[in-house]
Design a protein around this motif. Sequence first.
Motif, PDB file in Angstrom:
ATOM      1  N   MET A  42       0.837  -1.207   0.000  1.00  0.00           N
ATOM      2  CA  MET A  42       0.000   0.000   0.000  1.00  0.00           C
ATOM      3  C   MET A  42       0.865   1.246   0.000  1.00  0.00           C
ATOM      4  O   MET A  42       0.553   2.235  -0.678  1.00  0.00           O
ATOM      5  CB  MET A  42      -0.962  -0.004   1.196  1.00  0.00           C
ATOM      6  N   GLN A  43       1.967   1.222   0.737  1.00  0.00           N
ATOM      7  CA  GLN A  43       2.887   2.354   0.750  1.00  0.00           C
ATOM      8  C   GLN A  43       3.467   2.564  -0.651  1.00  0.00           C
ATOM      9  O   GLN A  43       3.532   3.681  -1.146  1.00  0.00           O
ATOM     10  CB  GLN A  43       4.000   2.137   1.763  1.00  0.00           C
ATOM     11  N   ARG A  44       3.875   1.481  -1.291  1.00  0.00           N
ATOM     12  CA  ARG A  44       4.445   1.572  -2.641  1.00  0.00           C
ATOM     13  C   ARG A  44       3.409   2.077  -3.637  1.00  0.00           C
ATOM     14  O   ARG A  44       3.700   2.941  -4.469  1.00  0.00           O
ATOM     15  CB  ARG A  44       4.984   0.204  -3.074  1.00  0.00           C
ATOM     16  N   LEU A  45       2.191   1.577  -3.579  1.00  0.00           N
ATOM     17  CA  LEU A  45       1.132   2.044  -4.467  1.00  0.00           C
ATOM     18  C   LEU A  45       0.829   3.518  -4.235  1.00  0.00           C
ATOM     19  O   LEU A  45       0.647   4.288  -5.184  1.00  0.00           O
ATOM     20  CB  LEU A  45      -0.136   1.212  -4.278  1.00  0.00           C
ATOM     21  N   SER A  46       0.817   3.934  -2.984  1.00  0.00           N
ATOM     22  CA  SER A  46       0.565   5.348  -2.656  1.00  0.00           C
ATOM     23  C   SER A  46       1.654   6.239  -3.240  1.00  0.00           C
ATOM     24  O   SER A  46       1.371   7.317  -3.769  1.00  0.00           O
ATOM     25  CB  SER A  46       0.487   5.551  -1.146  1.00  0.00           C
ATOM     26  N   GLN A  47       2.900   5.788  -3.174  1.00  0.00           N
ATOM     27  CA  GLN A  47       4.008   6.550  -3.754  1.00  0.00           C
ATOM     28  C   GLN A  47       3.860   6.660  -5.273  1.00  0.00           C
ATOM     29  O   GLN A  47       4.096   7.725  -5.851  1.00  0.00           O
ATOM     30  CB  GLN A  47       5.355   5.898  -3.417  1.00  0.00           C
ATOM     31  N   LEU A  48       3.468   5.571  -5.913  1.00  0.00           N
ATOM     32  CA  LEU A  48       3.290   5.590  -7.365  1.00  0.00           C
ATOM     33  C   LEU A  48       2.158   6.533  -7.776  1.00  0.00           C
ATOM     34  O   LEU A  48       2.273   7.263  -8.768  1.00  0.00           O
ATOM     35  CB  LEU A  48       3.024   4.180  -7.890  1.00  0.00           C
ATOM     36  N   VAL A  49       1.064   6.538  -7.024  1.00  0.00           N
ATOM     37  CA  VAL A  49      -0.047   7.445  -7.313  1.00  0.00           C
ATOM     38  C   VAL A  49       0.396   8.892  -7.097  1.00  0.00           C
ATOM     39  O   VAL A  49       0.162   9.757  -7.946  1.00  0.00           O
ATOM     40  CB  VAL A  49      -1.284   7.108  -6.451  1.00  0.00           C
ATOM     41  N   ALA A  50       1.061   9.158  -5.983  1.00  0.00           N
ATOM     42  CA  ALA A  50       1.504  10.521  -5.666  1.00  0.00           C
ATOM     43  C   ALA A  50       2.490  11.051  -6.706  1.00  0.00           C
ATOM     44  O   ALA A  50       2.469  12.241  -7.037  1.00  0.00           O
ATOM     45  CB  ALA A  50       2.137  10.558  -4.271  1.00  0.00           C
ATOM     46  N   SER A  51       3.330  10.186  -7.256  1.00  0.00           N
ATOM     47  CA  SER A  51       4.324  10.618  -8.243  1.00  0.00           C
ATOM     48  C   SER A  51       3.740  10.714  -9.653  1.00  0.00           C
ATOM     49  O   SER A  51       4.405  11.183 -10.566  1.00  0.00           O
ATOM     50  CB  SER A  51       5.509   9.655  -8.258  1.00  0.00           C
ATOM     51  N   LYS A  53       2.994   8.158 -11.507  1.00  0.00           N
ATOM     52  CA  LYS A  53       3.379   6.988 -12.294  1.00  0.00           C
ATOM     53  C   LYS A  53       2.258   5.960 -12.402  1.00  0.00           C
ATOM     54  O   LYS A  53       2.262   5.124 -13.302  1.00  0.00           O
ATOM     55  CB  LYS A  53       4.622   6.328 -11.698  1.00  0.00           C
ATOM     56  N   LEU A  54       1.311   6.022 -11.490  1.00  0.00           N
ATOM     57  CA  LEU A  54       0.163   5.122 -11.507  1.00  0.00           C
ATOM     58  C   LEU A  54      -1.094   5.978 -11.468  1.00  0.00           C
ATOM     59  O   LEU A  54      -1.282   6.773 -10.544  1.00  0.00           O
ATOM     60  CB  LEU A  54       0.204   4.169 -10.295  1.00  0.00           C
ATOM     61  N   ARG A  55      -1.898   5.832 -12.497  1.00  0.00           N
ATOM     62  CA  ARG A  55      -3.139   6.604 -12.571  1.00  0.00           C
ATOM     63  C   ARG A  55      -4.306   5.660 -12.844  1.00  0.00           C
ATOM     64  O   ARG A  55      -4.148   4.687 -13.578  1.00  0.00           O
ATOM     65  CB  ARG A  55      -3.069   7.636 -13.692  1.00  0.00           C
ATOM     66  N   SER A  56      -5.427   5.982 -12.286  1.00  0.00           N
ATOM     67  CA  SER A  56      -6.623   5.199 -12.603  1.00  0.00           C
ATOM     68  C   SER A  56      -7.252   5.789 -13.859  1.00  0.00           C
ATOM     69  O   SER A  56      -7.061   6.964 -14.172  1.00  0.00           O
ATOM     70  CB  SER A  56      -7.618   5.219 -11.446  1.00  0.00           C
TER      71      SER A  56
END
Length: 95
Positions: A42-51, A53-56
Amino acid sequence: WANKNPAQLVGKPKVESELLKKSASVGGFFLNHFLAHAPEHMQRLSQLVASGKLRSAVDPSEFFGLEDIPKAIDYMYSRKNKGKVVVKLCNEASL
């Protein structure tokens, strides 16, 4: 189903036969088996969303009301969607 009285199941369609008729399959996993890994991921996914790099993604197709739910499901099963399919149940202006 395992804890049900057989008399309670009479007349209820079996999931297996419904899947077979549609040449469908079901896959999944039991989340509780992986709970120990959740905080790290969850921490890694949160970092990807914040940066960024991961978008819905939300598919631009529009479906409105309960009557459009079957159309939305068919749309997804035909693999036409690019992202999440949303069915709006009410007009946003009326909220």
